[in-house]
Design an enzyme around this catalytic site. Structure first.
Site, short mmCIF file in Angstrom:
data_model
loop_
_atom_site.label_atom_id
_atom_site.label_comp_id
_atom_site.label_asym_id
_atom_site.label_seq_id
_atom_site.Cartn_x
_atom_site.Cartn_y
_atom_site.Cartn_z
N GLY A 18 3.70 -2.23 -1.89
CA GLY A 18 2.35 -1.90 -1.46
C GLY A 18 1.97 -2.41 -0.07
O GLY A 18 2.65 -2.13 0.93
N ILE A 19 0.87 -3.11 -0.01
CA ILE A 19 0.30 -3.57 1.26
C ILE A 19 1.23 -4.55 1.97
O ILE A 19 1.42 -4.47 3.19
CB ILE A 19 -1.09 -4.19 1.00
CG1 ILE A 19 -2.09 -3.08 0.62
CG2 ILE A 19 -1.58 -4.99 2.19
CD1 ILE A 19 -3.42 -3.57 0.05
N ASP A 38 8.54 -12.52 -2.69
CA ASP A 38 7.96 -11.87 -3.87
C ASP A 38 8.64 -12.46 -5.11
O ASP A 38 9.75 -13.00 -5.02
CB ASP A 38 8.22 -10.35 -3.81
CG ASP A 38 7.20 -9.55 -4.61
OD1 ASP A 38 6.35 -8.88 -3.99
OD2 ASP A 38 7.27 -9.59 -5.86
N ASP A 61 7.60 -17.55 -6.80
CA ASP A 61 6.40 -17.38 -7.60
C ASP A 61 5.33 -18.22 -6.90
O ASP A 61 5.45 -19.45 -6.84
CB ASP A 61 6.65 -17.88 -9.03
CG ASP A 61 5.41 -17.71 -9.91
OD1 ASP A 61 4.30 -17.52 -9.37
OD2 ASP A 61 5.57 -17.80 -11.14
N VAL A 62 4.31 -17.57 -6.37
CA VAL A 62 3.34 -18.30 -5.54
C VAL A 62 2.50 -19.30 -6.34
O VAL A 62 1.77 -20.09 -5.76
CB VAL A 62 2.40 -17.35 -4.74
CG1 VAL A 62 3.19 -16.52 -3.74
CG2 VAL A 62 1.56 -16.48 -5.66
N SER A 141 -10.30 -8.70 -1.11
CA SER A 141 -10.63 -7.38 -1.68
C SER A 141 -12.12 -7.13 -1.48
O SER A 141 -12.88 -8.09 -1.30
CB SER A 141 -10.32 -7.39 -3.19
OG SER A 141 -10.92 -6.28 -3.83
N TYR A 154 -10.15 -11.34 -11.58
CA TYR A 154 -9.76 -10.84 -10.26
C TYR A 154 -10.90 -11.02 -9.25
O TYR A 154 -10.69 -11.57 -8.16
CB TYR A 154 -9.38 -9.36 -10.39
CG TYR A 154 -8.85 -8.72 -9.13
CD1 TYR A 154 -7.54 -8.94 -8.71
CD2 TYR A 154 -9.64 -7.85 -8.38
CE1 TYR A 154 -7.05 -8.33 -7.56
CE2 TYR A 154 -9.15 -7.23 -7.24
CZ TYR A 154 -7.85 -7.47 -6.84
OH TYR A 154 -7.35 -6.86 -5.70
N LYS A 158 -10.92 -13.39 -5.91
CA LYS A 158 -11.04 -12.84 -4.56
C LYS A 158 -12.24 -13.44 -3.82
O LYS A 158 -12.18 -13.67 -2.61
CB LYS A 158 -11.12 -11.31 -4.62
CG LYS A 158 -9.84 -10.65 -5.13
CD LYS A 158 -8.65 -10.97 -4.23
CE LYS A 158 -7.39 -10.21 -4.62
NZ LYS A 158 -6.25 -10.46 -3.72
N THR A 189 -1.31 2.08 -4.09
CA THR A 189 -0.13 1.21 -4.21
C THR A 189 0.24 1.15 -5.69
O THR A 189 -0.53 1.62 -6.54
CB THR A 189 -0.43 -0.23 -3.75
OG1 THR A 189 -1.30 -0.83 -4.71
CG2 THR A 189 -1.03 -0.32 -2.37
N1 NAD Z 1 -4.30 -1.66 -3.84
C1 NAD Z 1 -5.60 -1.87 -3.76
O1 NAD Z 1 -6.43 -0.97 -3.99
C2 NAD Z 1 -6.14 -3.21 -3.35
C3 NAD Z 1 -7.51 -3.32 -3.11
C4 NAD Z 1 -8.03 -4.55 -2.74
C5 NAD Z 1 -7.19 -5.64 -2.59
N2 NAD Z 1 -5.85 -5.50 -2.83
C6 NAD Z 1 -5.02 -6.68 -2.65
O2 NAD Z 1 -3.94 -6.39 -1.80
C7 NAD Z 1 -2.84 -7.24 -2.11
C8 NAD Z 1 -1.59 -6.43 -2.32
O3 NAD Z 1 -1.79 -5.56 -3.42
P1 NAD Z 1 -0.95 -4.20 -3.57
O4 NAD Z 1 -1.95 -3.15 -3.86
O5 NAD Z 1 -0.02 -4.07 -2.45
O6 NAD Z 1 -0.21 -4.53 -4.95
P2 NAD Z 1 1.32 -4.36 -5.38
O7 NAD Z 1 1.30 -4.52 -6.85
O8 NAD Z 1 1.89 -3.14 -4.79
O9 NAD Z 1 2.02 -5.63 -4.69
C9 NAD Z 1 1.77 -6.92 -5.12
C10 NAD Z 1 3.07 -7.70 -5.08
O10 NAD Z 1 2.76 -9.07 -5.43
C11 NAD Z 1 3.83 -9.56 -6.20
N3 NAD Z 1 3.38 -10.70 -6.99
C12 NAD Z 1 2.47 -10.71 -8.01
N4 NAD Z 1 2.33 -11.94 -8.50
C13 NAD Z 1 3.17 -12.75 -7.79
C14 NAD Z 1 3.47 -14.13 -7.84
N5 NAD Z 1 2.90 -14.95 -8.74
N6 NAD Z 1 4.35 -14.63 -6.95
C15 NAD Z 1 4.95 -13.81 -6.04
N7 NAD Z 1 4.73 -12.49 -5.97
C16 NAD Z 1 3.83 -11.97 -6.83
C17 NAD Z 1 4.26 -8.39 -7.06
O11 NAD Z 1 5.58 -8.55 -7.56
C18 NAD Z 1 4.11 -7.22 -6.10
O12 NAD Z 1 5.34 -6.93 -5.45
C19 NAD Z 1 -3.28 -8.03 -3.35
O13 NAD Z 1 -3.77 -9.29 -2.93
C20 NAD Z 1 -4.39 -7.18 -3.93
O14 NAD Z 1 -5.28 -7.92 -4.72
C21 NAD Z 1 -5.30 -4.32 -3.20
#
Ligand code: NAD
Length: 260
Positions: A18-19, A38, A61-62, A141, A154, A158, A189
């Site tokens: 994703g992002i 990750d 693992d963060v 977020s 969540y 945030k 994503t």
């Molecule tokens: N997609 C959206 O609409 C959206 C909107 C607002 C905020 N966000 C934020 O953007 C960020 C990225 O989200 P995304 O949409 O790319 O999601 P995603 O699920 O595509 O990616 C998240 C990644 O984080 C990893 N992850 C989760 N828990 C973990 C841990 N404990 N240790 C290490 N890695 C871990 C996962 O394996 C995954 O690869 C997040 O902080 C999410 O809250 C996303």
């Protein structure tokens, strides 16, 4: 033309998807070397293949402080320095407060808030010791400010990330370390893949977005590049909402929509 991140190196947590992955693509194209971090080792190794020598991987693992310390140390061991970090790792769960499983609540907060705290702590320590400043971007977020039913863990996490960003900016300014946030709106994503199965929810998000579409990961990566590069040199403490103006309209009533 020189890249905006030539000679620099940094970490991206949540970098396998994703992002985070979009940020890696954008930063590497601008000359950066990136430690993709990750907890999903299989996906991490798969996506890293597109990058070559400017990318290394760290399975982390963060929520685990020893893991986070190792991730930062391995960035310095691999690239010799650390200039920027994107803290993007997160996941979400859906439950009303009265029915919430508390282990699940704590697990979300542990990743989405405590995990960001641990990353900022160790990334900033390394930048301070390096003595050349740095830039950290925490991915929050629109839910840092917009309440959403069923998303207590969540949303609270945030909101905490936005405050952590402000405090870190105050504490780290004297070391030339900038800390900023990005608050994405709804972005396509794997985290939001449920919306492809429930098109009414996706339509509701679009209807609540004045710019009339959901976001792409690249929309967020471009903002992240601005913040970590010299273009963002006087930005610290704030969270930039990159959301097509959806913050101005309020969060869709997803529970009602899904059950209608
Ligand atoms: N997609 C959206 O609409 C959206 C909107 C607002 C905020 N966000 C934020 O953007 C960020 C990225 O989200 P995304 O949409 O790319 O999601 P995603 O699920 O595509 O990616 C998240 C990644 O984080 C990893 N992850 C989760 N828990 C973990 C841990 N404990 N240790 C290490 N890695 C871990 C996962 O394996 C995954 O690869 C997040 O902080 C999410 O809250 C996303």
């Amino acid at each position: 033309m020189p890249g905006r991140l030539d000679g620099r190196a940094g970490i991206i947590t949540g970098g396998a998807s994703g992002i985070g992955l979009a940020c890696a693509r954008r930063f590497i194209a601008e000359g950066a070397r990136v430690m993709l971090a990750d907890r999903n080792a299989e996906l991490l190794n798969e996506v890293a293949q597109e990058f070559g020598a400017n990318c290394a991987v760290s399975v982390v693992d963060v929520t685990d402080e020893a893991d986070v310390e190792r991730m930062v140390q391995s960035t310095i061991d691999t690239f010799g320095r650390i200039d920027h970090a994107i803290n993007s790792a997160a996941w979400a769960t859906y439950s009303t407060i009265v029915d919430h499983d508390m282990a699940e609540f704590r697990a979300v907060v542990d990743t989405c808030l405590t995990g960001v705290m641990l990353c900022v702590k160790h990334e900033a320590r390394a930048m301070r010791d390096q003595g050349e400043g740095g830039a950290i971007v925490n991915i929050a977020s629109i839910n840092a400010r917009l309440a959403a039913e069923g998303l207590a863990a969540y949303c609270c996490s945030k909101a905490g990330v936005e405050m952590l960003t402000r405090i870190a900016a105050i504490e780290l300014g004297e070391f030339g370390i900038r800390v900023a946030g990005i608050g994405p709106g709804f972005v396509d994503t794997p985290l939001t893949a449920f919306s492809r199965v429930l098109p009414v929810i996706r339509d509701a998000y679009i209807a609540s977005t004045p710019l009339g579409r959901v976001g792409a990961p690249e929309d967020i990566a471009d903002a992240a590049l601005f913040l970590v590069s010299d273009d963002g040199r006087w930005v610290s403490g704030d969270t930039l909402f990159v959301d097509g103006a959806s913050m101005q309209k309020g969060y869709p009533e997803i529970t009602k929509i899904a059950s209608s």
